[in-house]
Enzyme design. Structure first.
Site, PDB file in Angstrom:
ATOM      1  N   SER A 260       5.536   9.878   6.365  1.00 64.10           N
ATOM      2  CA  SER A 260       5.143   8.833   5.426  1.00 64.10           C
ATOM      3  C   SER A 260       3.976   9.310   4.580  1.00 64.10           C
ATOM      4  O   SER A 260       3.366  10.338   4.856  1.00 64.10           O
ATOM      5  CB  SER A 260       4.740   7.575   6.186  1.00 64.10           C
ATOM      6  OG  SER A 260       3.471   7.778   6.778  1.00 64.10           O
ATOM      7  N   LYS A 261       3.695   8.526   3.565  1.00 59.52           N
ATOM      8  CA  LYS A 261       2.584   8.845   2.688  1.00 59.52           C
ATOM      9  C   LYS A 261       1.274   8.891   3.485  1.00 59.52           C
ATOM     10  O   LYS A 261       0.414   9.709   3.242  1.00 59.52           O
ATOM     11  CB  LYS A 261       2.502   7.773   1.601  1.00 59.52           C
ATOM     12  CG  LYS A 261       1.517   8.078   0.517  1.00 59.52           C
ATOM     13  CD  LYS A 261       1.681   7.126  -0.631  1.00 59.52           C
ATOM     14  CE  LYS A 261       0.427   6.360  -0.956  1.00 59.52           C
ATOM     15  NZ  LYS A 261      -0.825   7.035  -0.753  1.00 59.52           N
ATOM     16  N   ARG A 262       1.184   7.994   4.466  1.00 60.09           N
ATOM     17  CA  ARG A 262      -0.050   7.939   5.254  1.00 60.09           C
ATOM     18  C   ARG A 262      -0.279   9.217   6.077  1.00 60.09           C
ATOM     19  O   ARG A 262      -1.411   9.602   6.308  1.00 60.09           O
ATOM     20  CB  ARG A 262      -0.070   6.705   6.141  1.00 60.09           C
ATOM     21  CG  ARG A 262      -0.971   5.638   5.532  1.00 60.09           C
ATOM     22  CD  ARG A 262      -1.177   4.457   6.435  1.00 60.09           C
ATOM     23  NE  ARG A 262       0.040   3.667   6.513  1.00 60.09           N
ATOM     24  CZ  ARG A 262       0.549   3.205   7.637  1.00 60.09           C
ATOM     25  NH1 ARG A 262      -0.036   3.475   8.788  1.00 60.09           N
ATOM     26  NH2 ARG A 262       1.639   2.482   7.624  1.00 60.09           N
ATOM     27  N   GLY A 264       0.364  12.144   5.088  1.00 63.24           N
ATOM     28  CA  GLY A 264      -0.237  13.087   4.146  1.00 63.24           C
ATOM     29  C   GLY A 264      -1.730  12.839   4.030  1.00 63.24           C
ATOM     30  O   GLY A 264      -2.534  13.759   4.107  1.00 63.24           O
ATOM     31  N   GLU A 283      -4.602   3.514  -7.336  1.00 62.88           N
ATOM     32  CA  GLU A 283      -4.765   4.535  -6.304  1.00 62.88           C
ATOM     33  C   GLU A 283      -4.245   5.899  -6.799  1.00 62.88           C
ATOM     34  O   GLU A 283      -3.232   5.965  -7.480  1.00 62.88           O
ATOM     35  CB  GLU A 283      -3.952   4.095  -5.081  1.00 62.88           C
ATOM     36  CG  GLU A 283      -4.246   4.863  -3.833  1.00 62.88           C
ATOM     37  CD  GLU A 283      -3.213   4.592  -2.741  1.00 62.88           C
ATOM     38  OE1 GLU A 283      -3.180   5.347  -1.786  1.00 62.88           O
ATOM     39  OE2 GLU A 283      -2.441   3.612  -2.887  1.00 62.88           O
TER      40      GLU A 283
END
Ligand code: GLU
Length: 504
Positions: A260-262, A264, A283
């Site tokens: 997920s983006k998180r 990263g 963001e």
């Protein structure tokens, strides 16, 4: 086999995730391998999720990566328009065809009515078992339906899925996937409120009209595939139905769950090809390009996430990938996102670049700072330092001392290297350096300095270490006489004098 025609069909809902980039890459490799076409289609029928700038972002990402399309949005082609919001009339015709053939029906149930039904019946599903209890063209008279539409009542068109049918999805990666149609609900295919089809209908109609031969997409679309097979059947297009290949997920570096983006943000690597400025939240998310990756390295790294050539070969150019890629050998299980490997690839690809190509990244930084330097000097600096660089942006950090003289000296290094007699030794070194015509011949400079040290009985380290400190500002950098060569005589003497005046 008919001509291979594949498509990458993103919805412009934000930045393109790195998994989407891999999907596009596999489509590209497959198309090129078979002399086929790759189509770029924009699936923007869900207007609520539309994000301005996303389409341009996606196009720019592929341009940077070197993935090219044969037709599609911004490329043109004879199957256009390629943006689904511009194909409304086409879809309407096909929705009508399903209605006329009793494969679909009109439903007026409001969101409130549907909610009420869901509270009333646990696990309520709009399907063959419930549709006759609902407000639709199967339960209302033809007149009533027409009256409601004429009065401007909003409606949807639902796919009339017959229960008890065996549906088989032939998947080139997963083999045959069987399900029974009874578990499916009567999916909404069209909404009168925005006069737009839903993803399912638009996707199928376009793949058919654009003569798509293979649908290569992420595993998250596998649950939709049986419905798509039924739609092909309902339209009578089974003969030309594309072959499916659902790619496995990209997993977190530790293998536990979907990337997920998180992850990263948490682990410090980009999940987007380019830096993304979210227009809604403001963001900013990092991108591979801005983080100093080379597109070739990203391509190579991504290609190996879920596929390999079956031997130890890891470093492959785009042309080699096109030759070696094998869709049917793609892995069924998820691919761990091994970010360290990505870094390693980038390092290797960076070493393959010519000094002139890499000099561009240093030149940019010099321009930003209004520093002028001879191209040859920049290339020499890059040649001396690139071995230590992982990212293009490292080049500036490694090379900047060649262009910006130190004004301060690392305290720890001074304490350790600047001894009582250093000032005297380096002052004596000055005329020795001045006597050398120039420093272009690094070996000759080295010989002269070493011979002088020997003749004087000075320990080499006692001279060289503080000498380095005066030129670099700290104890780093390549071989000493590479440094003096690149800096040149005037600059070396200037830096040495400055240090002698500054360090006490
Ligand atoms: N619009 C879908 C997406 O965003 C396309 C899925 C497909 O390739 O069928 O990925």
């Amino acid at each position: 086999m008919n001509k291979v025609r594949v498509r990458f069909a993103p919805s412009p809902t934000g930045a393109l995730h790195i998994g989407g980039v891999r999907t596009a890459l596999y489509n590209y490799l497959f198309a090129k391998q078979h002399g086929g076409d790759l189509i770029f289609r924009i699936e923007d029928t869900d207007s609520h999720r539309f994000v301005p700038g996303a389409e341009d972002y996606i196009l720019e990402s592929f341009k940077w990566l070197g993935i090219t399309f044969d037709e599609g949005v911004s490329f043109g082609g004879k199957y256009g328009p390629y943006r689904q919001s511009e194909r409304k009339d086409i879809y309407k015709k096909y929705v009508q065809q399903l209605l006329d053939n009793d494969k679909a029906y009109i439903a007026f149930d409001t969101p409130e009515q549907l909610d009420a039904k869901r509270t009333e019946t646990a696990n309520f599903q709009y399907d063959a078992s419930t549709r006759l209890q609902m407000t639709n063209s199967l339960t209302l008279s033809k007149d009533e339906v027409e009256k409601r539409i004429a009065a401007g009542e909003q409606y949807v068109v639902r796919f009339k899925i017959e229960p008890g049918e065996e549906v088989t999805v032939h998947d080139l990666i997963r083999g045959d996937v069987h399900i029974n149609s009874s578990i499916l609900d009567d999916k909404v295919l069209y909404k009168s409120v925005d006069n737009l089809p839903t993803y399912h209908l638009a996707n199928i109609v376009d793949d058919h009209l654009m003569e798509v031969s293979h649908v290569i997409r992420g595993e998250e679309w596998l649950p939709s595939a049986p419905l798509h097979v039924l739609l092909y059947r309902a339209f009578g297009w089974e003969e030309t139905m594309p072959q499916f290949a659902h790619l496995s997920l990209l997993l977190k570096p530790d293998g536990n769950g979907k990337l997920s983006k998180r992850d990263g943000d948490r682990l410090g690597f980009p999940v987007f090809p380019l830096e993304w400025h979210d227009p809604k939240t403001g963001e900013v998310s990092s991108g591979y390009r801005e983080s100093g990756y080379l597109p070739e390295a990203v391509i190579n790294f991504l290609a190996l996430l879920g596929w390999n050539p079956g031997n130890d070969q890891e470093i492959m150019s785009m042309d080699e990938l096109i030759k070696l890629f094998n869709l049917e050998k793609c892995s069924k299980s998820g691919a761990k996102f091994d970010y360290e490997k990505g870094k390693h690839f980038n390092h290797l690809y960076l070493q393959k670049k010519s000094d002139a190509e890499l000099a561009v990244f240093v030149q940019q930084k010099l321009d930003e700072r209004n520093i002028s330097a001879a191209p040859q000097k920049i290339e020499m600096a890059v040649a001396a330092m690139k071995e230590r660089a992982t990212f293009t942006k490292d080049l500036w950090d490694l090379c900047s001392f060649f262009f910006i003289a130190p004004t301060e000296f690392n305290e720890k290094d001074v304490q350790k290297r600047w001894k009582e007699d250093t000032h005297r030794l380096l002052s004596e070194l000055l005329p020795v350096l001045a006597s050398i015509p120039n420093f272009d011949d690094a070996e000759a400079t080295e010989e002269t300095v070493k011979a002088w040290c020997e003749a004087k009985g000075y320990g080499l380290g006692n001279v060289m270490n503080p000498f380095r400190l005066t030129l670099v500002g700290e104890m780093k950098g390549p071989q000493m006489f590479q440094i003096t060569k690149i800096l040149g005589k005037t600059e070396v003497i200037k830096r040495l004098k400055f240090a002698l005046e500054t360090i006490h």
